[in-house]
Scaffold this active site. Structure first.
Site, PDB file in Angstrom:
ATOM      1  N   HIS A   1       0.831  -1.218   0.000  1.00 11.79           N
ATOM      2  CA  HIS A   1       0.000   0.000   0.000  1.00 11.79           C
ATOM      3  C   HIS A   1       0.864   1.267   0.000  1.00 11.79           C
ATOM      4  CE1 HIS A   1       0.254  -0.196   4.527  1.00 11.79           C
ATOM      5  NE2 HIS A   1       0.314   1.102   4.374  1.00 11.79           N
TER       6      HIS A   1
ATOM      7  N   ASP B   1      -0.027  -7.632   1.504  1.00 12.91           N
ATOM      8  CA  ASP B   1       0.455  -6.253   1.551  1.00 12.91           C
ATOM      9  C   ASP B   1       1.980  -6.259   1.688  1.00 12.91           C
ATOM     10  OD1 ASP B   1       0.535  -3.530   1.701  1.00 12.91           O
ATOM     11  OD2 ASP B   1      -0.318  -3.386   3.732  1.00 12.91           O
TER      12      ASP B   1
ATOM     13  N   SER C   1       3.880   2.488   8.188  1.00 13.81           N
ATOM     14  CA  SER C   1       3.577   1.397   7.279  1.00 13.81           C
ATOM     15  C   SER C   1       4.835   0.958   6.550  1.00 13.81           C
ATOM     16  CB  SER C   1       2.571   1.867   6.233  1.00 13.81           C
ATOM     17  OG  SER C   1       1.308   2.010   6.812  1.00 13.81           O
TER      18      SER C   1
END
Ligand code: NAG
Length: 254
Positions: free
Chosen positions: A73, A117, A210
């Site tokens: 992402h 992811d 992230s």
């Protein structure tokens, strides 16, 4: 910190909800500590330019001189990687800035379920290995890390309600939980993901940006993926061991 992609937008909104939550107190979110400078030489700071021209930030980590591992992402139209950094606002001689020439998001990455992811980034030039820049070992495919372990997440992520992010690299200890602790995430899958962070503790997995690594006994077992809107642990990390065959294939072919 804009949206790198729709998914990153969503994750950012979740963080925002968390940051604005009236129950959130700075102490509940902090709970970590600053890293000793350059004690995590594999850490990569990612500046992402989105297709809409916004900028976003993610963490990542060097796994080969010319490859960084991060979350899918975090993909964008272009990415610049900084290695050898401690305070990301203070340029040092240890810094190495690298252009990403190719992004390899996992072919089965799904932005709605946020499964798979994981993304590999090929650097234009090989990084120079120094005291401040080095690679991090990955687990083998058969290394299925079990619940109960204590691990650490590292990143330049949020440190408090009023903080947009940390300039200085931070780390926090977190426990790997039983999959039942993540049953409120409808798309959680124990074989593909790790459920991280004791719900009775204050330490937040949101500490790391992230794409940053979860380190268990010196091995990168997870990648920061997503969490709850109010940042109450546990959060979900990509389980790296499951993706070793794919990682090996991309590294071999590139
Ligand atoms: C790596 O070292 C070489 C030789 O000292 C230098 O020319 C090059 O710019 C360095 N690369 C980076 C990314 O710092």
């Amino acid at each position: 910190m804009g949206g790198c992609s729709q998914k990153m937008h969503l994750i950012f909104l979740l963080l925002l909800v968390f940051l604005l939550s009236p129950r959130a107190e700075a102490g509940e979110i902090i709970g970590g500590k600053e890293c000793k400078p350059h004690s995590r030489p594999y850490m990569a700071f990612l500046e992402i330019c989105t297709s809409e021209g916004h900028t976003g930030h993610c963490g990542g980590f060097l796994i080969r001189r010319d490859f960084v591992l991060t979350a899918a992402h975090c993909a964008g139209s272009s990415i610049v990687v900084t290695l050898g950094a401690h305070n990301i606002k203070e340029k040092q001689d240890t810094w190495q800035k690298h252009e990403v020439i190719k992004q390899f998001p996992h072919p089965k990455y799904n932005g709605f379920t946020v499964r798979n992811d994981i993304m590999l980034l090929k650097l234009k030039e090989k990084a120079n290995l120094t005291l401040a820049v080095g690679t991090l070992p990955l687990p083998s495919q058969s290394n299925f890390v079990p619940p109960g372990r204590m691990c650490r997440v590292v990143g330049w992520g949020k440190t408090g309600v009023e903080e947009p992010g940390s300039d200085i690299l931070q780390e926090v200890k977190l426990r790997l939980m039983d999959p039942q602790a993540c049953r409120h995430y409808p798309n959680f899958h124990h074989n593909l993901q790790l459920c991280v962070g004791n719900p009775r503790k204050i330490n937040s997995p949101f500490k790391g940006d992230s794409g940053g690594p979860l380190l268990c006994a010196g091995v990168a077992q997870g990648i920061v993926s997503y969490g709850r809107g109010n940042a109450k642990p546990p959060a979900v990390f990509t389980r790296i061991s499951h993706y070793r065959p794919w990682i090996n294939k991309v590294l071999k072919e590139n």
